[in-house]
Design a protein around this motif. Structure first.
Motif, PDB file in Angstrom:
ATOM      1  N   SER A  62      40.960  39.980  49.703  1.00  0.00           N
ATOM      2  CA  SER A  62      39.941  39.200  49.019  1.00  0.00           C
ATOM      3  C   SER A  62      39.857  39.069  47.535  1.00  0.00           C
ATOM      4  CB  SER A  62      38.582  40.516  49.068  1.00  0.00           C
ATOM      5  OG  SER A  62      37.370  39.903  48.515  1.00  0.00           O
ATOM      6  N   SER A  63      40.724  39.828  47.063  1.00  0.00           N
ATOM      7  CA  SER A  63      41.260  39.411  45.595  1.00  0.00           C
ATOM      8  C   SER A  63      41.926  38.128  45.389  1.00  0.00           C
ATOM      9  CB  SER A  63      41.814  40.690  44.743  1.00  0.00           C
ATOM     10  OG  SER A  63      42.223  40.179  43.711  1.00  0.00           O
ATOM     11  N   VAL A  64      43.009  38.094  46.441  1.00  0.00           N
ATOM     12  CA  VAL A  64      43.789  36.893  46.392  1.00  0.00           C
ATOM     13  C   VAL A  64      42.908  35.424  46.518  1.00  0.00           C
ATOM     14  CG1 VAL A  64      45.722  35.681  47.535  1.00  0.00           C
ATOM     15  CG2 VAL A  64      45.903  37.946  46.878  1.00  0.00           C
ATOM     16  N   ASN A  65      41.919  35.770  47.517  1.00  0.00           N
ATOM     17  CA  ASN A  65      41.401  34.683  47.998  1.00  0.00           C
ATOM     18  C   ASN A  65      40.345  34.192  46.691  1.00  0.00           C
ATOM     19  OD1 ASN A  65      42.450  34.236  50.392  1.00  0.00           O
ATOM     20  ND2 ASN A  65      41.003  35.671  51.510  1.00  0.00           N
ATOM     21  N   SER A  66      40.013  35.210  46.153  1.00  0.00           N
ATOM     22  CA  SER A  66      39.008  34.927  45.056  1.00  0.00           C
ATOM     23  C   SER A  66      39.738  34.183  43.855  1.00  0.00           C
ATOM     24  CB  SER A  66      38.583  36.211  44.394  1.00  0.00           C
ATOM     25  OG  SER A  66      37.642  37.166  45.390  1.00  0.00           O
ATOM     26  N   VAL A  67      40.775  34.650  43.533  1.00  0.00           N
ATOM     27  CA  VAL A  67      41.781  33.948  42.426  1.00  0.00           C
ATOM     28  C   VAL A  67      42.145  32.377  42.865  1.00  0.00           C
ATOM     29  CG1 VAL A  67      43.977  33.771  41.434  1.00  0.00           C
ATOM     30  CG2 VAL A  67      42.744  35.901  41.615  1.00  0.00           C
ATOM     31  N   ARG A  68      42.456  32.407  44.093  1.00  0.00           N
ATOM     32  CA  ARG A  68      42.816  30.895  44.971  1.00  0.00           C
ATOM     33  C   ARG A  68      41.268  29.972  44.518  1.00  0.00           C
ATOM     34  NH1 ARG A  68      44.689  29.428  51.022  1.00  0.00           N
ATOM     35  NH2 ARG A  68      44.861  27.405  50.781  1.00  0.00           N
ATOM     36  N   ALA A  69      40.249  30.735  44.905  1.00  0.00           N
ATOM     37  CA  ALA A  69      39.100  29.780  45.085  1.00  0.00           C
ATOM     38  C   ALA A  69      38.603  29.566  43.512  1.00  0.00           C
ATOM     39  CB  ALA A  69      37.866  30.509  45.469  1.00  0.00           C
ATOM     40  N   SER A  70      38.949  30.376  42.480  1.00  0.00           N
ATOM     41  CA  SER A  70      38.856  30.182  41.128  1.00  0.00           C
ATOM     42  C   SER A  70      39.708  28.980  40.577  1.00  0.00           C
ATOM     43  CB  SER A  70      39.082  31.314  40.344  1.00  0.00           C
ATOM     44  OG  SER A  70      39.067  31.024  38.950  1.00  0.00           O
ATOM     45  N   PHE A  71      40.807  28.851  41.215  1.00  0.00           N
ATOM     46  CA  PHE A  71      41.941  27.839  40.861  1.00  0.00           C
ATOM     47  C   PHE A  71      41.337  26.406  41.456  1.00  0.00           C
ATOM     48  CE2 PHE A  71      45.068  30.928  39.762  1.00  0.00           C
ATOM     49  CZ  PHE A  71      45.599  30.330  38.576  1.00  0.00           C
ATOM     50  N   VAL A  72      40.843  26.746  42.575  1.00  0.00           N
ATOM     51  CA  VAL A  72      40.487  25.325  43.246  1.00  0.00           C
ATOM     52  C   VAL A  72      39.424  24.712  42.450  1.00  0.00           C
ATOM     53  CG1 VAL A  72      39.473  24.294  45.275  1.00  0.00           C
ATOM     54  CG2 VAL A  72      41.411  25.920  45.454  1.00  0.00           C
ATOM     55  N   PRO A  88      24.275  36.665  53.618  1.00  0.00           N
ATOM     56  CA  PRO A  88      23.945  37.584  52.508  1.00  0.00           C
ATOM     57  C   PRO A  88      25.054  38.897  52.589  1.00  0.00           C
ATOM     58  CG  PRO A  88      22.105  37.142  53.643  1.00  0.00           C
ATOM     59  CD  PRO A  88      23.213  36.414  54.452  1.00  0.00           C
ATOM     60  N   ASP A  89      25.515  39.137  53.846  1.00  0.00           N
ATOM     61  CA  ASP A  89      26.684  40.283  53.701  1.00  0.00           C
ATOM     62  C   ASP A  89      27.751  39.901  52.793  1.00  0.00           C
ATOM     63  OD1 ASP A  89      26.748  38.145  55.597  1.00  0.00           O
ATOM     64  OD2 ASP A  89      28.286  39.428  56.732  1.00  0.00           O
ATOM     65  N   ARG A  90      28.035  38.497  52.776  1.00  0.00           N
ATOM     66  CA  ARG A  90      28.918  38.049  52.033  1.00  0.00           C
ATOM     67  C   ARG A  90      28.960  37.713  50.470  1.00  0.00           C
ATOM     68  NH1 ARG A  90      33.887  39.302  54.233  1.00  0.00           N
ATOM     69  NH2 ARG A  90      34.931  37.212  53.461  1.00  0.00           N
ATOM     70  N   LYS A  91      27.861  38.305  50.112  1.00  0.00           N
ATOM     71  CA  LYS A  91      27.270  37.643  48.604  1.00  0.00           C
ATOM     72  C   LYS A  91      28.545  38.171  47.670  1.00  0.00           C
ATOM     73  CE  LYS A  91      23.681  38.194  44.982  1.00  0.00           C
ATOM     74  NZ  LYS A  91      22.451  38.901  44.803  1.00  0.00           N
ATOM     75  N   LYS A  92      28.909  39.282  47.819  1.00  0.00           N
ATOM     76  CA  LYS A  92      29.856  39.961  46.919  1.00  0.00           C
ATOM     77  C   LYS A  92      31.181  39.281  46.810  1.00  0.00           C
ATOM     78  CE  LYS A  92      28.371  44.947  47.020  1.00  0.00           C
ATOM     79  NZ  LYS A  92      28.646  46.254  47.242  1.00  0.00           N
ATOM     80  N   VAL A  93      31.468  38.511  47.702  1.00  0.00           N
ATOM     81  CA  VAL A  93      32.635  37.671  47.856  1.00  0.00           C
ATOM     82  C   VAL A  93      32.450  36.315  46.674  1.00  0.00           C
ATOM     83  CG1 VAL A  93      34.068  35.931  49.009  1.00  0.00           C
ATOM     84  CG2 VAL A  93      33.157  37.946  50.418  1.00  0.00           C
ATOM     85  N   SER A  94      31.297  35.853  46.751  1.00  0.00           N
ATOM     86  CA  SER A  94      31.010  35.071  45.701  1.00  0.00           C
ATOM     87  C   SER A  94      30.990  35.716  44.237  1.00  0.00           C
ATOM     88  CB  SER A  94      29.556  34.102  45.997  1.00  0.00           C
ATOM     89  OG  SER A  94      29.866  33.558  47.154  1.00  0.00           O
ATOM     90  N   GLU A  95      30.499  36.785  44.306  1.00  0.00           N
ATOM     91  CA  GLU A  95      30.521  37.539  42.839  1.00  0.00           C
ATOM     92  C   GLU A  95      31.826  37.801  42.334  1.00  0.00           C
ATOM     93  OE1 GLU A  95      28.332  40.890  43.700  1.00  0.00           O
ATOM     94  OE2 GLU A  95      26.263  39.921  43.691  1.00  0.00           O
ATOM     95  N   GLY A  96      32.903  37.936  43.249  1.00  0.00           N
ATOM     96  CA  GLY A  96      34.088  38.139  42.771  1.00  0.00           C
ATOM     97  C   GLY A  96      34.970  37.060  42.299  1.00  0.00           C
ATOM     98  N   ILE A  97      34.582  35.733  42.450  1.00  0.00           N
ATOM     99  CA  ILE A  97      35.170  34.574  41.884  1.00  0.00           C
ATOM    100  C   ILE A  97      34.857  34.348  40.296  1.00  0.00           C
ATOM    101  CG2 ILE A  97      35.429  32.124  42.117  1.00  0.00           C
ATOM    102  CD1 ILE A  97      34.283  32.254  44.996  1.00  0.00           C
ATOM    103  N   SER A  98      35.949  34.471  39.659  1.00  0.00           N
ATOM    104  CA  SER A  98      35.675  34.603  38.027  1.00  0.00           C
ATOM    105  C   SER A  98      35.593  33.065  37.690  1.00  0.00           C
ATOM    106  CB  SER A  98      36.825  35.416  37.463  1.00  0.00           C
ATOM    107  OG  SER A  98      36.702  35.068  36.121  1.00  0.00           O
ATOM    108  N   LEU A  99      34.657  32.652  37.160  1.00  0.00           N
ATOM    109  CA  LEU A  99      34.527  31.183  36.788  1.00  0.00           C
ATOM    110  C   LEU A  99      34.064  31.035  35.220  1.00  0.00           C
ATOM    111  CD1 LEU A  99      33.179  29.684  39.997  1.00  0.00           C
ATOM    112  CD2 LEU A  99      35.397  29.270  38.961  1.00  0.00           C
ATOM    113  N   SER A 100      34.054  32.211  34.490  1.00  0.00           N
ATOM    114  CA  SER A 100      33.639  31.983  33.172  1.00  0.00           C
ATOM    115  C   SER A 100      34.249  30.964  32.498  1.00  0.00           C
ATOM    116  CB  SER A 100      33.868  33.309  32.228  1.00  0.00           C
ATOM    117  OG  SER A 100      35.426  33.535  32.190  1.00  0.00           O
TER     118      SER A 100
END
Length: 211
Positions: A93-103, A134-146
């Motif tokens: 999940s962490s790897v996918n979140s970083v990848r989404a952040s880059f995209v 709703p059960d996947r909301k935390k996945v979106s929360e894990g994407i760092s986009l500051s």
């Protein structure tokens, strides 16, 4: 050493199923690991496995015998497996979140939007997640986009593109560069650099860099 002795020595260095009930050990990815403390044994010999159990766990677990001992072993193995899967899921999940952040950061850069747009995009993702999954909301929360994260992502992408271009350009037979200066919506000067090159097999490479 005779062949029979060699064979016996080899068997002592391979995990044996009986070690589970005798010493609370199991095999995980070719490693001999204790189900209780999760410590691994470097040399898979019964002496080492038995010594580990006798030294650390015997006093507490020696009272488990027969069927109760077998059930305890299975319980420890199940808990151990659950823990491995949990951490494996976190890493993925962490790897996918970083990848989404880059995209997303790349899309922000290509559209010439301010870095702060990342927070707005994340807010949109979270709202959509609340409705769609709703059960996947935390996945979106894990994407760092500051704003700082988006800026760092774009810088990393630019550095990577530059390194790739430098590597590719070493094989250029010929190349051309075109420059175009204009201003963006905030009246800030922007210089677009167009690079085209070709190598011996007529494979053409084109890149656009904005500064």
């Amino acid at each position: 050493m005779t062949s029979s002795k060699k064979e016996q020595s080899w068997k002592k260095r391979v995990f044996q199923d009986k070690w589970e009930n005798l010493y609370f050990f199991t095999e995980v990815k070719d490693k001999i690991q204790c189900c209780i403390c999760q410590q691994t044994i470097a040399v898979p010999k019964e002496y080492n496995v038995r010594r580990h159990n006798d030294t650390i766990h015997r006093e507490k677990y020696d009272g488990f015998t027969g069927k109760i001992r077998e059930e305890k072993v299975q319980q420890l193995k199940a808990a151990f497996a659950k823990q491995r899967h949990f951490f494996s899921g976190i890493n993925k999940s962490s790897v996918n979140s970083v990848r989404a952040s880059f995209v997303i950061s790349e899309m922000i850069a290509k559209s010439l939007r301010p870095f702060t747009e990342g927070l707005f995009v994340k807010e949109c993702l979270m709202k959509a997640s609340e409705i769609l999954c709703p059960d996947r909301k935390k996945v979106s929360e894990g994407i760092s986009l500051s704003a700082n994260t988006v800026a760092c992502r774009i810088t990393d992408l630019a550095d990577n593109m530059q390194k790739q271009l430098i590597q590719i350009s070493k094989d250029f037979e010929a190349f051309s560069i075109a420059l175009d200066e204009s201003t963006d919506v905030s009246d800030t000067a922007q210089c677009a650099v167009f690079i085209r090159g070709w190598i011996a097999n007529l494979n053409i490479t084109e890149e656009i860099a904005r500064t």
